[in-house]
Design a protein around this motif. Structure first.
Motif, PDB file in Angstrom:
ATOM      1  N   UNK A   6       0.842  -1.196   0.000  1.00  0.00           N
ATOM      2  CA  UNK A   6       0.000   0.000   0.000  1.00  0.00           C
ATOM      3  C   UNK A   6       0.872   1.239   0.000  1.00  0.00           C
ATOM      4  N   UNK A   7       0.316   2.309  -0.520  1.00  0.00           N
ATOM      5  CA  UNK A   7       0.973   3.614  -0.514  1.00  0.00           C
ATOM      6  C   UNK A   7      -0.025   4.638   0.012  1.00  0.00           C
ATOM      7  N   UNK A   8       0.461   5.829   0.272  1.00  0.00           N
ATOM      8  CA  UNK A   8      -0.413   6.889   0.774  1.00  0.00           C
ATOM      9  C   UNK A   8      -1.162   7.520  -0.392  1.00  0.00           C
ATOM     10  N   UNK A  49     -12.864   9.865  -9.774  1.00  0.00           N
ATOM     11  CA  UNK A  49     -13.871  10.290 -10.741  1.00  0.00           C
ATOM     12  C   UNK A  49     -14.951  11.124 -10.064  1.00  0.00           C
ATOM     13  N   UNK A  50     -15.597  11.961 -10.849  1.00  0.00           N
ATOM     14  CA  UNK A  50     -16.696  12.766 -10.350  1.00  0.00           C
ATOM     15  C   UNK A  50     -16.250  13.925  -9.461  1.00  0.00           C
ATOM     16  N   UNK A  51     -14.977  14.272  -9.493  1.00  0.00           N
ATOM     17  CA  UNK A  51     -14.479  15.396  -8.708  1.00  0.00           C
ATOM     18  C   UNK A  51     -14.260  15.104  -7.238  1.00  0.00           C
ATOM     19  N   UNK A  52     -14.396  13.856  -6.853  1.00  0.00           N
ATOM     20  CA  UNK A  52     -14.197  13.502  -5.446  1.00  0.00           C
ATOM     21  C   UNK A  52     -12.735  13.139  -5.205  1.00  0.00           C
ATOM     22  N   UNK A  53     -12.373  12.976  -3.946  1.00  0.00           N
ATOM     23  CA  UNK A  53     -11.018  12.556  -3.615  1.00  0.00           C
ATOM     24  C   UNK A  53     -11.062  11.244  -2.845  1.00  0.00           C
ATOM     25  N   UNK A  54      -9.946  10.529  -2.886  1.00  0.00           N
ATOM     26  CA  UNK A  54      -9.834   9.226  -2.224  1.00  0.00           C
ATOM     27  C   UNK A  54      -9.818   9.430  -0.721  1.00  0.00           C
ATOM     28  N   UNK A  55     -10.732   8.782  -0.009  1.00  0.00           N
ATOM     29  CA  UNK A  55     -10.875   9.009   1.430  1.00  0.00           C
ATOM     30  C   UNK A  55     -10.344   7.846   2.259  1.00  0.00           C
ATOM     31  N   UNK A  56      -9.491   7.031   1.676  1.00  0.00           N
ATOM     32  CA  UNK A  56      -8.918   5.913   2.416  1.00  0.00           C
ATOM     33  C   UNK A  56      -7.613   5.482   1.816  1.00  0.00           C
ATOM     34  N   UNK A  57      -7.188   4.287   2.199  1.00  0.00           N
ATOM     35  CA  UNK A  57      -5.972   3.670   1.686  1.00  0.00           C
ATOM     36  C   UNK A  57      -6.370   2.337   1.057  1.00  0.00           C
ATOM     37  N   UNK A  58      -5.869   2.070  -0.149  1.00  0.00           N
ATOM     38  CA  UNK A  58      -6.099   0.791  -0.806  1.00  0.00           C
ATOM     39  C   UNK A  58      -4.955  -0.149  -0.448  1.00  0.00           C
ATOM     40  N   UNK A  59      -5.296  -1.233   0.221  1.00  0.00           N
ATOM     41  CA  UNK A  59      -4.324  -2.240   0.627  1.00  0.00           C
ATOM     42  C   UNK A  59      -4.404  -3.358  -0.409  1.00  0.00           C
ATOM     43  N   UNK A  60      -3.433  -3.386  -1.318  1.00  0.00           N
ATOM     44  CA  UNK A  60      -3.433  -4.298  -2.452  1.00  0.00           C
ATOM     45  C   UNK A  60      -2.930  -5.669  -2.021  1.00  0.00           C
ATOM     46  N   UNK A  61      -3.603  -6.713  -2.508  1.00  0.00           N
ATOM     47  CA  UNK A  61      -3.243  -8.076  -2.115  1.00  0.00           C
ATOM     48  C   UNK A  61      -2.452  -8.808  -3.199  1.00  0.00           C
ATOM     49  N   UNK A  62      -1.813  -8.062  -4.088  1.00  0.00           N
ATOM     50  CA  UNK A  62      -0.944  -8.644  -5.121  1.00  0.00           C
ATOM     51  C   UNK A  62      -1.685  -9.684  -5.961  1.00  0.00           C
ATOM     52  N   UNK A  70      -0.328   6.609   8.275  1.00  0.00           N
ATOM     53  CA  UNK A  70       0.691   6.467   9.338  1.00  0.00           C
ATOM     54  C   UNK A  70       0.268   5.432  10.375  1.00  0.00           C
ATOM     55  N   UNK A  71      -1.035   5.332  10.637  1.00  0.00           N
ATOM     56  CA  UNK A  71      -1.508   4.324  11.589  1.00  0.00           C
ATOM     57  C   UNK A  71      -1.306   2.914  11.035  1.00  0.00           C
ATOM     58  N   UNK A  72      -1.556   2.748   9.728  1.00  0.00           N
ATOM     59  CA  UNK A  72      -1.331   1.448   9.102  1.00  0.00           C
ATOM     60  C   UNK A  72       0.148   1.087   9.093  1.00  0.00           C
ATOM     61  N   UNK A  73       1.005   2.063   8.843  1.00  0.00           N
ATOM     62  CA  UNK A  73       2.447   1.796   8.830  1.00  0.00           C
ATOM     63  C   UNK A  73       2.936   1.274  10.181  1.00  0.00           C
TER      64      UNK A  73
END
Length: 195
Positions: free
Chosen positions: A59-61, A68-81, A183-186
């Motif tokens: 995951x990255x920050x 899309x739609x003018x919104x912003x990302x409100x979380x973190x995507x934790x990718x499972x490869x 930072x909490x996830x890290x």
């Protein structure tokens, strides 16, 4: 400092106290103080969460990135490869607040205005991409209590994540407002198995 006479009481105790009080007008104030004390004691400390996915992830920050739609990302995507079905666990004690009706997302309410959101859980039967599964752990319904480390679901690609690959979209919210969980996830300890 003097001890607050109602901070240690359970909500049920307050109902009994209310029935015993001669002055009924005092009961709502006592209830409000007890509820506030309960919520403060039960509130999430984001610095004390456990990591929400068990297994190899990346995951990255990406908090605040444009969407899309003018919104912003409100979380973190934790990718499972590319792996569906990795266990997802509750990051802290709480109760299930709501569950999405179309699978596969829900909220845990941790008290004190703190909630965590778990989105894109697996909606496929094992080995397929059929959308016929239910990625939320059996027995979880609105109001179900959970403990930190309890199995709550499995990583997937439900919703608008089909093209992004399996991942958990994870959010921490305070009073309905998303805060950056990176930072909490890290710093969160990782579990080897649901607890």
């Amino acid at each position: 400092a003097p001890r607050d006479p109602v901070a240690h009481l359970h909500l049920g105790d307050l109902w009994r106290l209310q029935a015993q009080r001669a002055r009924v007008e005092d009961a709502p104030a006592l209830m409000a103080r007890a509820r506030a004390a309960y919520e403060q004691a039960a509130a999430l400390d984001p610095a004390q969460i456990v990591f929400p996915v068990i297994g190899e992830v990346a995951f990255t920050d990406s908090f605040g990135d444009p969407r899309s739609g003018g919104r912003s990302h409100e979380g973190i995507d934790i990718m499972s490869n590319g792996v569906k079905g990795l266990p997802v666990v509750a990051v802290a004690d709480g109760v299930v607040g709501w569950i999405g009706s179309t699978c596969c997302y829900f909220e845990i309410d941790h008290g004190g205005g703190w909630t965590t959101w778990y989105i894109h859980l697996n909606n496929d039967t094992p080995g397929t991409d059929d959308g016929l599964g239910w990625g939320i752990a059996p027995g979880l319904t609105t109001g179900t209590p959970v403990r930190a480390g309890d199995l709550i679901g499995w990583v997937g690609d439900s919703g608008n994540a089909e093209s992004a690959g399996p991942h958990l979209h994870f959010e921490i919210r305070k009073d309905g407002v998303a805060i950056n969980p990176f930072s909490y996830l890290m710093n969160a300890p990782r579990l080897n198995a649901p607890g």
